[in-house]
Design a protein around this motif. Structure first.
Motif, PDB file in Angstrom:
ATOM      1  N   ARG A  49       0.589  -2.202 -10.409  1.00 16.24           N
ATOM      2  CA  ARG A  49      -0.450  -1.294  -9.921  1.00 16.24           C
ATOM      3  C   ARG A  49      -1.834  -1.757 -10.387  1.00 16.24           C
ATOM      4  O   ARG A  49      -2.804  -1.724  -9.615  1.00 16.24           O
ATOM      5  CB  ARG A  49      -0.171   0.125 -10.422  1.00 16.24           C
ATOM      6  N   GLN A  65       4.236   5.961  -5.591  1.00 16.38           N
ATOM      7  CA  GLN A  65       3.699   5.999  -6.955  1.00 16.38           C
ATOM      8  C   GLN A  65       4.257   4.879  -7.825  1.00 16.38           C
ATOM      9  O   GLN A  65       4.472   5.021  -9.037  1.00 16.38           O
ATOM     10  CB  GLN A  65       3.963   7.379  -7.594  1.00 16.38           C
ATOM     11  N   GLU A 113       0.626   3.796  -3.078  1.00 21.46           N
ATOM     12  CA  GLU A 113      -0.032   5.059  -2.743  1.00 21.46           C
ATOM     13  C   GLU A 113       0.953   6.216  -2.558  1.00 21.46           C
ATOM     14  O   GLU A 113       0.654   7.347  -2.936  1.00 21.46           O
ATOM     15  CB  GLU A 113      -0.862   4.889  -1.470  1.00 21.46           C
ATOM     16  N   HIS A 114       2.096   5.949  -1.945  1.00 23.62           N
ATOM     17  CA  HIS A 114       3.004   7.040  -1.578  1.00 23.62           C
ATOM     18  C   HIS A 114       4.249   7.138  -2.456  1.00 23.62           C
ATOM     19  O   HIS A 114       4.775   8.240  -2.654  1.00 23.62           O
ATOM     20  CB  HIS A 114       3.419   6.898  -0.111  1.00 23.62           C
ATOM     21  N   LYS A 138       0.833  -1.208   0.000  1.00 21.40           N
ATOM     22  CA  LYS A 138       0.000   0.000   0.000  1.00 21.40           C
ATOM     23  C   LYS A 138       0.863   1.252   0.000  1.00 21.40           C
ATOM     24  O   LYS A 138       0.599   2.210  -0.750  1.00 21.40           O
ATOM     25  CB  LYS A 138      -0.925  -0.019   1.218  1.00 21.40           C
TER      26      LYS A 138
END
Length: 207
Positions: free
Chosen positions: A192, A141, A138-139, A134
């Motif tokens: 992703r 990319q 999410e952070h 995650k």
């Protein structure tokens, strides 16, 4: 459909330093963690040695402090992202995990982990891996995350499968184990698109 060309500037990313699950709590290293990580490595040496030869270099009393400073510097430079794994219930130091070898042109990173034998089989590594996934998508990319392990390390190979990864390759004679013998490598990958599809389906494999 191809992903757009990456324009990620890693130095501009704003990153959390604590990731919290129900069983595992991940913390980026702080100045106070040197002694604790050394103690955990030494207590886990026999357990880790067949798969992680680097544990033999931890006899120096200051090795923990050196390692922590190195990890802090690499985090700041966005070259490595390593976390302590703590047991969420007790706060005990259980192991470590991280996202390594970033290629920001994609972006892609590799996940690694180790756990103290005292916490083996409790689900901490699987949840820590899901938290890293995650964090990566999410952070950081990321467009792709991967995990590799010795094909003989069955426990380690079970983790990516429980975290939604696909085994992409069985690579023969790709490494030498701690005894110096040739051994094979398993390669697991998660894109992703894979992760978003699993989330949309409500899969328990992802957070």
């Amino acid at each position: 459909m191809n992903a757009p060309e990456s324009h990620v500037d890693p130095l501009l990313l704003t990153l959390p330093t604590v990731l919290t699950g129900t069983q595992a709590r991940l913390h980026a290293y702080t100045d106070a963690d040197g002694a604790a990580v050394r103690d955990c490595v030494l207590a886990s040496r026999e357990h880790l040695a067949p798969w992680m030869p680097w544990v033999k270099d931890w006899d120096d009393p200051l090795q923990g402090e050196r390692y922590v400073r190195k990890m802090q510097a690499q985090w700041i430079k966005r070259e490595d992202f390593v976390f302590i794994i703590r047991d969420a219930a007790t706060g005990a130091f259980a192991g470590a995990c991280g996202l390594h070898e970033p290629d920001w042109s994609v972006p892609k990173l590799m996940i690694g982990y180790w756990i103290s034998p005292a916490f083996q089989g409790k689900g901490l590594v699987t949840e820590a891996t899901r938290l890293l996934v995650k964090f990566g998508f999410e952070h950081l990319q990321a467009q792709r995350l991967s995990i590799t392990c010795d094909a003989a390390n069955v426990r380690s190979a079970n983790v990516p499968q429980r975290a939604g990864f696909t085994q992409e390759a069985y690579i023969r004679n790709e490494r030498r184990n701690a005894a110096g013998a040739l051994s094979d490598t398993l390669l697991f990958g998660l894109t992703r698109e894979d992760w978003l599809a699993l989330r949309a389906a409500g899969s328990p494999e992802v957070l």
